[in-house]
Every structure is written in C-alpha cells, then in structure tokens.
Design a protein around this motif. Structure first.
Motif, PDB file in Angstrom:
ATOM      1  N   GLN A  95      22.416  49.495  67.697  1.00  0.00           N
ATOM      2  CA  GLN A  95      21.179  48.815  68.073  1.00  0.00           C
ATOM      3  C   GLN A  95      21.424  47.325  68.321  1.00  0.00           C
ATOM      4  N   GLU A  96      22.309  46.726  67.529  1.00  0.00           N
ATOM      5  CA  GLU A  96      22.594  45.302  67.655  1.00  0.00           C
ATOM      6  C   GLU A  96      23.246  44.965  68.997  1.00  0.00           C
ATOM      7  N   LYS A  97      23.859  45.974  69.632  1.00  0.00           N
ATOM      8  CA  LYS A  97      24.536  45.762  70.916  1.00  0.00           C
ATOM      9  C   LYS A  97      23.860  46.562  72.022  1.00  0.00           C
ATOM     10  N   THR A  98      22.535  46.720  71.904  1.00  0.00           N
ATOM     11  CA  THR A  98      21.782  47.517  72.876  1.00  0.00           C
ATOM     12  C   THR A  98      20.633  46.692  73.450  1.00  0.00           C
ATOM     13  N   SER A  99      20.492  46.752  74.756  1.00  0.00           N
ATOM     14  CA  SER A  99      19.342  46.127  75.415  1.00  0.00           C
ATOM     15  C   SER A  99      18.543  47.230  76.111  1.00  0.00           C
ATOM     16  N   CYS A 100      17.271  46.960  76.326  1.00  0.00           N
ATOM     17  CA  CYS A 100      16.371  47.938  76.949  1.00  0.00           C
ATOM     18  C   CYS A 100      15.665  47.283  78.132  1.00  0.00           C
ATOM     19  N   GLN A 101      15.428  48.098  79.151  1.00  0.00           N
ATOM     20  CA  GLN A 101      14.773  47.599  80.363  1.00  0.00           C
ATOM     21  C   GLN A 101      13.899  48.697  80.938  1.00  0.00           C
TER      22      GLN A 101
ATOM     23  N   TYR B 202      15.851  54.133  71.054  1.00  0.00           N
ATOM     24  CA  TYR B 202      16.513  53.000  70.390  1.00  0.00           C
ATOM     25  C   TYR B 202      16.497  53.181  68.875  1.00  0.00           C
TER      26      TYR B 202
ATOM     27  N   LYS C 130      30.374  47.823  79.148  1.00  0.00           N
ATOM     28  CA  LYS C 130      28.922  47.882  79.339  1.00  0.00           C
ATOM     29  C   LYS C 130      28.555  49.246  79.898  1.00  0.00           C
TER      30      LYS C 130
ATOM     31  N   HIS D 240      23.016  49.584  77.645  1.00  0.00           N
ATOM     32  CA  HIS D 240      21.824  49.115  78.349  1.00  0.00           C
ATOM     33  C   HIS D 240      20.989  50.346  78.676  1.00  0.00           C
TER      34      HIS D 240
ATOM     35  N   HIS E 255      28.636  47.528  74.941  1.00  0.00           N
ATOM     36  CA  HIS E 255      27.200  47.227  74.912  1.00  0.00           C
ATOM     37  C   HIS E 255      26.467  48.365  75.634  1.00  0.00           C
TER      38      HIS E 255
END
Length: 148
Positions: free
Chosen positions: A86-92, A78, A6, A36, A34
């Motif tokens: 992109q499929e294994k990316t989260s945004c915050q 992104y 991660k 983030h 992944h």
C-alpha cells in the motif's frame, strides 16, 4: 525482473481484475516495484457494446458518479493489499474509453509492465469490438501480463 519498477494494474471491478491486483502485489513485493491501480470507467450509450460515447458528451453529475464508483472500487482493492505494498501504491480514476485510457496512462507513467485480468465485465463487447486485454497486447508500449 530488476527492470520492472512500475506496474500498471487496470481495474474494472471484476474478479479477474482483483486477481490481477493481488498478483501484481506479489510481484511488487519481490521486485520493490510501485503499483499504479487504474480504474477506467466504461462509457456506452446503449445496450449495443460498440456504441461508445466520449467523456465530453456526458453531464457532470454522470462523470461525478462514475468517478465515485471508481474510487470505491479502487479503495476496496487497495485495502486488500499488504501494508508494505500500500505504501508503494497509487490510485487513479479516469472516465473515458478504457482501451484509450489504459494505453495513455501506460505511456504517461511510463509503466514497465501492465498486469491485468483476462476477462472484464463486458464479454459481449469483446466479441463485437475486441477485448481490452487484446488491445493492450497489440498496442501497449511495455510487456503485458494476463492473469486468469
């Protein structure tokens, strides 16, 4: 690098943070990690960088505007990532003092590696109160990689 699953990538909209996101994507592709992406909105109440304010002191419309800006910046970055990343990316998006947010999120995830740019949007602040990158090197709970 098998233990790195991660990656936390702080984003501030600078060219350096965008390069860090691209480098993080390369490493994620090689390791299966992944990503983030974290946008931490900077809060100041004047032209002097050491005068920070807290989120609780901001009107809701200012928080909303900062959050929308953060979402736009994260979406732009992104969209530049390869589809498989992109499929294994989260945004915050978080609104508060960037140093505080990044350290907190790195512990909450928990991040195995922080990948960030060496220069952000506020070089004057770095002279007076220290850079965000220096704070991460000194206080992060995981390794930190700087990208120029």
């Amino acid at each position: 690098m098998d233990n790195f699953k991660k990656f936390l990538v702080p984003i501030d909209g600078s060219a350096a943070s965008e390069r860090a996101a691209q480098k993080a994507a390369e490493f994620a592709k090689a390791t299966g990690a992944h990503l983030h992406l974290l946008y931490a909105a900077e809060l100041k109440n004047g032209p002097i960088p050491q005068h920070f304010i807290e989120k609780k002191d901001l009107p809701e419309d200012v928080i909303k505007a900062l959050t929308e800006t953060g979402n736009e910046i994260l979406q732009r970055i992104y969209n530049k990532l390869p589809k498989e990343i992109q499929e294994k990316t989260s945004c915050q998006v978080e609104v508060d003092i960037p140093k505080k947010i990044i350290l907190s999120v790195s512990r909450q995830l928990p991040a195995d590696l922080i990948i960030m740019g060496t220069r952000g949007l506020n070089p004057a602040q770095a002279i007076i109160v220290g850079s965000v990158s220096q704070t991460m090197i000194e206080h992060a709970n995981c390794p930190v990689m700087m990208v120029r």
